[in-house]
Design an enzyme around this catalytic site. Structure first.
Site, PDB file in Angstrom:
ATOM      1  N   GLY B  89       1.384  -0.311  -5.777  1.00 26.63           N
ATOM      2  CA  GLY B  89       1.897   1.054  -5.720  1.00 26.63           C
ATOM      3  C   GLY B  89       1.281   1.898  -6.819  1.00 26.63           C
ATOM      4  O   GLY B  89       0.169   1.653  -7.240  1.00 26.63           O
ATOM      5  N   LEU B  90       2.058   2.871  -7.274  1.00 25.98           N
ATOM      6  CA  LEU B  90       1.624   3.782  -8.332  1.00 25.98           C
ATOM      7  C   LEU B  90       0.289   4.431  -8.007  1.00 25.98           C
ATOM      8  O   LEU B  90      -0.609   4.484  -8.832  1.00 25.98           O
ATOM      9  CB  LEU B  90       1.517   3.057  -9.680  1.00 25.98           C
ATOM     10  CG  LEU B  90       2.849   2.686 -10.342  1.00 25.98           C
ATOM     11  CD1 LEU B  90       2.590   1.954 -11.628  1.00 25.98           C
ATOM     12  CD2 LEU B  90       3.692   3.911 -10.580  1.00 25.98           C
ATOM     13  N   CYS B  91       0.162   4.872  -6.764  1.00 22.94           N
ATOM     14  CA  CYS B  91      -1.058   5.601  -6.436  1.00 22.94           C
ATOM     15  C   CYS B  91      -0.702   6.825  -5.605  1.00 22.94           C
ATOM     16  O   CYS B  91      -1.271   7.071  -4.561  1.00 22.94           O
ATOM     17  CB  CYS B  91      -2.074   4.721  -5.732  1.00 22.94           C
ATOM     18  SG  CYS B  91      -1.381   3.661  -4.482  1.00 22.94           S
ATOM     19  N   GLY B  92       0.290   7.535  -6.081  1.00 23.77           N
ATOM     20  CA  GLY B  92       0.650   8.788  -5.441  1.00 23.77           C
ATOM     21  C   GLY B  92       1.156   8.574  -4.032  1.00 23.77           C
ATOM     22  O   GLY B  92       1.824   7.587  -3.732  1.00 23.77           O
ATOM     23  N   PHE B  94      -0.550   7.831  -1.491  1.00 28.75           N
ATOM     24  CA  PHE B  94      -1.559   7.104  -0.705  1.00 28.75           C
ATOM     25  C   PHE B  94      -0.944   6.225   0.379  1.00 28.75           C
ATOM     26  O   PHE B  94      -1.236   6.382   1.565  1.00 28.75           O
ATOM     27  CB  PHE B  94      -2.422   6.264  -1.639  1.00 28.75           C
ATOM     28  CG  PHE B  94      -3.337   5.308  -0.941  1.00 28.75           C
ATOM     29  CD1 PHE B  94      -4.464   5.771  -0.300  1.00 28.75           C
ATOM     30  CD2 PHE B  94      -3.053   3.958  -0.904  1.00 28.75           C
ATOM     31  CE1 PHE B  94      -5.308   4.901   0.359  1.00 28.75           C
ATOM     32  CE2 PHE B  94      -3.891   3.079  -0.244  1.00 28.75           C
ATOM     33  CZ  PHE B  94      -5.018   3.558   0.380  1.00 28.75           C
TER      34      PHE B  94
END
Lengths: 136, 295
Positions: B89-92, B94
């Site tokens: 995770g932690l990719c906006g 996406f």
């Protein structure tokens, strides 16, 4: 001699794109040379050496399987893996060969085994060809 | 009211977070460069493959012998959605944007009375889709621990899809992934892979060939039965590479934003902290002075 357009691509990159005089392609049922104006055809490739002739000079590439398509637009080779002979990693070939030897030993007799042995033979041939060029 | 010590702790923790997001941004930036090069390098192969197959499809179109992988089963009752997402995770937005596209498609198909099956590639997509389509998900393929995406990985996924197709599990397969346009723009895309849809119209291809049929070596069936699964693998591979580049791009911009927000937050918290500190000093002074006056 008339030239035609030739593309050599592998999933990793576009290796060659330009006009050439002749290309010798390692087809599954034997090598064949492609010149300008060749009849449209599609062929599978076996692992082998592909030779590109450009205005009298030759360049050799190792291709490990794939497809060749000849159409009015020229020749397109879709190789699984392709590198010029100089850059080819022979250790990779050796590990592949030893992996295949292992798996061939464990396989049951049948079509799959025949195909694997045939494939292994192609690899041996490439290896011996490369060993030959390396000594020169 | 929070004591000064609490505030100091809060600022320290925000700073720590900022350091992490900054580091993640830089890691994503360096990974992005590699992923982008790989994605761009794979494009010519996929495009040529598409062209070659388009030509062949043009010359075998209408024949009864056309293989099912090329021509389809003729039905569209059972649809397979192959949803490719990231492992982390932690990719906006996406992952969510890919999942949203797939979800809308699944809902629309179900509303039409079609049967939907979902194949998840990547853990994040599975986590999000599980809540809504628990029953529809038939399989999940995880690519955890895969550092460098190679053609073999795509081949395995394609093999699985072909196995399902041969077993008659679905009629039409659609691939969902995020196309990498630029660092700030990734476009969630749906691409039908079985039967494949070619960029060049089949009719055009036949014209371009001058109506000439191909010679095949070995037999046409042998070649097509080899070429079609390979095309599938190539399309999956391309999708995965585009996805990898998009993921890093999305993460980079998300972490850039996070770093900037953290900076803003630190500024605000420091201001409040200093005000409170001054107010306390003033208060203590007043207490001392009024204490002295009272004597």
């Amino acid at each position: 001699m008339a030239n035609f357009h030739f593309n050599l691509v592998s999933p990793a990159k576009l290796l060659f794109s330009g006009d050439v005089t002749q290309v010798d392609v390692p087809g599954l049922e034997g090598d064949f040379g492609v010149l300008a104006g060749h009849a449209p055809m599609v062929s599978s490739l076996r692992p082998g050496i592909l030779t590109v002739h450009v205005n009298g000079t030759q360049e050799q590439m190792v291709v490990l399987g794939g497809f060749a398509e000849v159409s009015a637009a020229g020749l397109t080779v879709l190789a699984d893996l392709a590198t010029s002979v100089g850059d080819f990693d022979r250790d990779l070939l050796k590990t592949r060969i030893s992996n295949m030897e292992e798996s061939v030993k464990q396989m049951e007799p049948g079509n799959a085994l025949d195909r694997a042995i045939e494939r292994l033979d192609h690899y041996y041939k490439i290896d011996s060809h490369l060993a030959g060029t390396a000594m020169h | 009211m929070a004591s000064l010590k609490d505030m100091r702790n809060r600022i320290a923790s925000t700073k720590a977070t900022q350091k992490i997001t900054k580091a993640m941004q830089m890691v994503a930036a360096s990974k992005l460069r590699r992923a982008q090069v790989a994605a761009e390098a794979a494009r010519p192969y996929a495009e040529h493959m598409d062209k070659v197959l388009g030509n062949i499809a043009g010359s075998v179109a209408g024949l009864d012998s056309a293989p099912k992988l090329l021509a389809g089963t003729g039905g569209d009752q059972v649809q397979l959605l192959v949803v490719c997402t990231a492992e982390r995770g932690l990719c906006g937005a996406f992952n969510s944007s890919i999942v949203r596209l797939a979800r809308d498609k699944a809902r629309a198909l179900m509303a039409e009375g079609k049967e939907v099956k979902i194949l998840c590639v990547g853990r994040k997509g599975y986590d999000q889709l599980r809540r809504l389509f628990e029953k529809q998900i038939i399989e999940t393929i995880e690519l955890r621990g895969v550092r460098n995406l190679e053609f073999q990985h795509a081949e395995k996924i394609a093999q699985r899809i072909v196995e399902l197709f041969d077993a008659g599990a679905f009629d039409i397969a659609t691939l969902f992934f995020s196309r990498f346009k630029s660092v700030i723009s990734q476009i969630p895309t749906a691409q039908q892979i079985i039967p494949p849809v070619f960029a060049t119209e089949a009719g055009d291809a036949a014209d371009h060939m001058g109506g000439a049929a191909y010679e095949y070596e070995p037999e046409e069936e042998d070649i097509l039965s080899d070429l079609l699964p390979r095309n599938l693998a190539v399309q999956v591979f391309r999708a995965l590479l585009e996805n990898a580049a998009s993921e890093q791009g999305a993460r980079m911009s998300a972490m850039d934003n996070a770093t900037r927000n953290a900076g803003e937050m630190i500024r605000k918290q420091t201001l409040i902290y200093n005000r409170t500190r001054q107010a306390m000093i003033t208060k203590e002074l007043i207490e001392i002075i009024s204490g002295a006056e009272a004597l």
